[in-house]
Scaffold this active site. Structure first.
Site, PDB file in Angstrom:
ATOM      1  N   GLY A 105       5.142   9.348  -1.386  1.00  0.00           N
ATOM      2  CA  GLY A 105       5.405   8.600  -2.617  1.00  0.00           C
ATOM      3  C   GLY A 105       5.209   9.478  -3.843  1.00  0.00           C
ATOM      4  CG  ASP A 106       3.135   8.639  -6.520  1.00  0.00           C
ATOM      5  OD1 ASP A 106       3.578   7.629  -7.094  1.00  0.00           O
ATOM      6  OD2 ASP A 106       2.073   8.643  -5.879  1.00  0.00           O
ATOM      7  CD  GLU A 107       8.000  11.065  -2.513  1.00  0.00           C
ATOM      8  OE1 GLU A 107       8.207  10.034  -3.199  1.00  0.00           O
ATOM      9  OE2 GLU A 107       7.496  11.035  -1.377  1.00  0.00           O
ATOM     10  CE  LYS A 134      10.718   5.805  -5.134  1.00  0.00           C
ATOM     11  NZ  LYS A 134       9.723   6.375  -4.250  1.00  0.00           N
ATOM     12  CG  ASN A 136       2.697  -1.320  -3.368  1.00  0.00           C
ATOM     13  OD1 ASN A 136       3.744  -1.776  -3.811  1.00  0.00           O
ATOM     14  ND2 ASN A 136       2.521  -1.066  -2.097  1.00  0.00           N
ATOM     15  N   GLY A 148       5.217   2.505  -8.516  1.00  0.00           N
ATOM     16  CA  GLY A 148       5.172   2.794  -9.943  1.00  0.00           C
ATOM     17  C   GLY A 148       6.119   3.921 -10.227  1.00  0.00           C
ATOM     18  CG  HIS A 149       9.904   3.806 -10.441  1.00  0.00           C
ATOM     19  ND1 HIS A 149      10.166   3.369  -9.169  1.00  0.00           N
ATOM     20  CD2 HIS A 149      10.463   2.926 -11.272  1.00  0.00           C
ATOM     21  CE1 HIS A 149      10.836   2.251  -9.243  1.00  0.00           C
ATOM     22  NE2 HIS A 149      11.030   1.963 -10.495  1.00  0.00           N
ATOM     23  CD  GLN A 193       4.996   1.398  -1.749  1.00  0.00           C
ATOM     24  OE1 GLN A 193       5.784   0.779  -1.072  1.00  0.00           O
ATOM     25  NE2 GLN A 193       4.652   1.020  -2.951  1.00  0.00           N
ATOM     26  CB  THR A 216       0.452   1.777  -9.644  1.00  0.00           C
ATOM     27  OG1 THR A 216       1.873   1.739  -9.619  1.00  0.00           O
ATOM     28  CG2 THR A 216      -0.075   0.402  -9.322  1.00  0.00           C
ATOM     29  NE  ARG A 264      -5.712   5.121  -6.406  1.00  0.00           N
ATOM     30  CZ  ARG A 264      -5.559   4.627  -5.183  1.00  0.00           C
ATOM     31  NH1 ARG A 264      -6.552   4.673  -4.332  1.00  0.00           N
ATOM     32  NH2 ARG A 264      -4.421   4.098  -4.803  1.00  0.00           N
ATOM     33  CG  LEU A 266      12.242  24.685  -8.516  1.00  0.00           C
ATOM     34  CD1 LEU A 266      11.601  24.920  -7.146  1.00  0.00           C
ATOM     35  CD2 LEU A 266      13.717  25.100  -8.480  1.00  0.00           C
TER      36      LEU A 266
HETATM   37  P1  IMP Z   1      -1.316  -0.537  -0.727  1.00  0.00           P
HETATM   38  O1  IMP Z   1       0.153  -0.317  -0.733  1.00  0.00           O
HETATM   39  O2  IMP Z   1      -1.856  -0.995  -2.060  1.00  0.00           O
HETATM   40  O3  IMP Z   1      -1.784  -1.417   0.402  1.00  0.00           O
HETATM   41  O4  IMP Z   1      -2.037   0.898  -0.472  1.00  0.00           O
HETATM   42  C1  IMP Z   1      -1.904   1.575   0.772  1.00  0.00           C
HETATM   43  C2  IMP Z   1      -1.781   3.074   0.561  1.00  0.00           C
HETATM   44  O5  IMP Z   1      -0.519   3.372  -0.037  1.00  0.00           O
HETATM   45  C3  IMP Z   1      -2.815   3.670  -0.383  1.00  0.00           C
HETATM   46  O6  IMP Z   1      -3.133   4.972   0.076  1.00  0.00           O
HETATM   47  C4  IMP Z   1      -2.095   3.734  -1.726  1.00  0.00           C
HETATM   48  O7  IMP Z   1      -2.642   4.727  -2.556  1.00  0.00           O
HETATM   49  C5  IMP Z   1      -0.711   4.110  -1.237  1.00  0.00           C
HETATM   50  N1  IMP Z   1       0.352   3.711  -2.175  1.00  0.00           N
HETATM   51  C6  IMP Z   1       0.821   2.483  -2.413  1.00  0.00           C
HETATM   52  N2  IMP Z   1       1.831   2.512  -3.294  1.00  0.00           N
HETATM   53  C7  IMP Z   1       2.034   3.793  -3.604  1.00  0.00           C
HETATM   54  C8  IMP Z   1       2.989   4.471  -4.441  1.00  0.00           C
HETATM   55  O8  IMP Z   1       3.874   3.904  -5.064  1.00  0.00           O
HETATM   56  N3  IMP Z   1       2.878   5.829  -4.480  1.00  0.00           N
HETATM   57  C9  IMP Z   1       1.955   6.504  -3.763  1.00  0.00           C
HETATM   58  N4  IMP Z   1       1.062   5.912  -2.979  1.00  0.00           N
HETATM   59  C10 IMP Z   1       1.100   4.573  -2.888  1.00  0.00           C
END
Ligand code: IMP
Length: 427
Positions: free
Chosen positions: A12-14, A16, A38, A40-41, A223, A299, A302, A331
């Site tokens: 995730g967080d690449e 998008k 959960n 976030g972009h 994600q 989101t 952290r 890059l």
């Molecule tokens: P949950 O989706 O809140 O249940 O979290 C499960 C795991 O997925 C945790 O390690 C979160 O930090 C991670 N996570 C959830 N959404 C994202 C996202 O959009 N980007 C990166 N990590 C995510």
């Protein structure tokens, strides 16, 4: 190319948002198919920056219909507040479509998320605390509440009571918390019903018609591949299918209708939350990647864990998603290193392993085997074509492409909207 899936190839967080920017006005529908708030972009339009968690990025393009599919879990309070936040900034959100089959995140899901994480202590998943896992658990346990339930008070009441029966026992007897009153939840949910009504639709019908009519439909994954409930680093994953197959089940569109699956791949690796991460850095290089790359969660706020590029993961993403292309992002963050390590395989119990091990025990023990590629120091943010990149940056991209199993069709060379090199057009 009418139907495209765009998803994260790592954790995730690449970035998008960058890819969505590139597709810009050519997309007719942007669909979220899994996850919830959960995700976030950040999308940049002109000099305005928008942080979206639940809404599809298409909400910002006037010609585009944003769709929240059946596979998403929706916190109605968050949805309405994201919508009103955009309305206040002059964005018209009236085209949004919300699947009547999408499940709702209620306050008891958020409570359960937080108390279970606390209960797990050092074994916690590091969730976003948004109630995602508990809402999906209720869906699978067949005690979930769907958007359509908001329009039948008696059914809604029965379902909330049934869902809380068991949870209240847990809350009171195991977690030492006060029980949650069903009537209060029903009242709160009914309070959202009228405001959401204009958006509720049979989204599978709309989307299948759109694809059949040759419209450009973009399925936007939240994600990333390694956070997928089936194919990720279980249990340190999210509770939905972030991989390409999730687009079919989470939007009700068959696999034969998908033309292209694009994996977003960061030029290095990051992860939030707990779980294995073979190339993670704990030194100055890791700190530098975090600082230069601005690696802080949209989101949760952290700090992201940072490490070098991992080709084993990229190959795995190609395999489990059937990727047709990659979009390589950030890059420019690697500019300035004399040589850039790239993980080409793992060493596990003294053996060289080229593919991601299915065994989590093995993955936990995987040590990266690095190849060192020559770095570059020239500013690449103004590069418009592949040929504009310094030779060593070209070499880095080519090496990643060879190792990862799919062509790199676009490269992000800077944070700005237009700082992208397009090699093969996506639409
Ligand atoms: P949950 O989706 O809140 O249940 O979290 C499960 C795991 O997925 C945790 O390690 C979160 O930090 C991670 N996570 C959830 N959404 C994202 C996202 O959009 N980007 C990166 N990590 C995510």
């Amino acid at each position: 190319m009418p139907a495209l899936v765009l998803l994260g190839a790592q954790w995730g967080d690449e970035g998008k948002g960058k890819a969505t920017d590139l597709l810009g006005g050519s997309v007719d529908y942007v669909v979220r198919y899994q996850g919830g708030n959960n995700a976030g972009h950040t999308v940049v339009v002109g000099d305005q920056k928008y942080a979206l968690h639940l809404l599809p990025s298409g909400i910002l393009s006037p010609g585009c219909v944003p769709v929240i599919g059946n596979g998403v879990v929706v916190d109605p309070a968050v949805l309405l507040s994201e919508l009103s936040g955009l309305n206040e900034r002059g964005i018209d959100t009236s085209k949004l479509l919300l699947s009547g089959n999408a499940h709702l995140i209620t306050p008891y899901h958020t409570t359960m998320d937080k108390v279970t994480e606390r209960f797990l202590g050092s074994r916690k998943i590091g969730t976003t605390g948004r109630g995602i896992g508990p809402a999906y658990a209720d869906k699978i346990n067949r005690v979930g509440i769907r958007v359509q339930d908001l329009y039948d008070e008696s059914i809604l009441t029965q379902k909330v009571e049934a869902a809380l029966d068991f949870k209240n026992q847990l809350l009171a007897k195991l977690y030492n918390r006060r029980a949650i009153e069903a009537g209060r939840i029903v009242e709160e949910l009914l309070g959202y019903a009228e405001q959401l009504k204009p958006f509720v639709a049979d989204t599978t019908l709309v989307l299948n018609r759109a694809v059949d009519d040759g419209k450009v439909v973009l399925f936007e994954g939240g994600q990333g591949t390694l956070l997928d409930i089936d194919h990720g680093t279980y249990p340190f994953v999210t509770s939905s299918n972030a991989t390409a197959g999730g687009a079919c089940t989470g939007a009700g569109v068959g696999p034969t209708k998908i033309d292209r699956v694009i994996g977003i791949l960061k030029a290095y690796t990051t992860r939030v939350g707990s779980g294995p991460f073979p190339t993670e850095l704990f030194d100055d290089d890791g700190e530098a990647l975090r600082r230069i790359g601005g690696e802080r969660g949209v989101t949760t706020g952290r700090d992201r864990r940072c490490g070098w590029f991992d080709a084993v993961i990229a190959r795995y993403a190609t395999r489990v998603n059937g990727l047709t292309d990659f979009f390589l992002t950030k890059l420019d963050v690697l500019t300035g290193w004399e040589r850039v390590p790239v993980c080409v395989a793992y060493e596990i119990d003294g053996k060289r392993v080229e593919e991601l091990p299915y065994s989590q025990t093995d993955f936990h023990h995987a040590k990266p085997i690095y190849e060192f590629l020559p770095g570059w120091s020239e500013d690449i943010t103004k590069a418009k074509t592949f040929a504009d990149l310094p030779k060593n940056a070209q070499g880095y991209v080519k090496a990643l492409e060879d190792m990862s199993g799919a062509p790199i069709s676009a490269i992000g060379v800077g944070p700005g909207r237009t700082e992208t090199i397009e090699i093969n057009s996506f639409v």
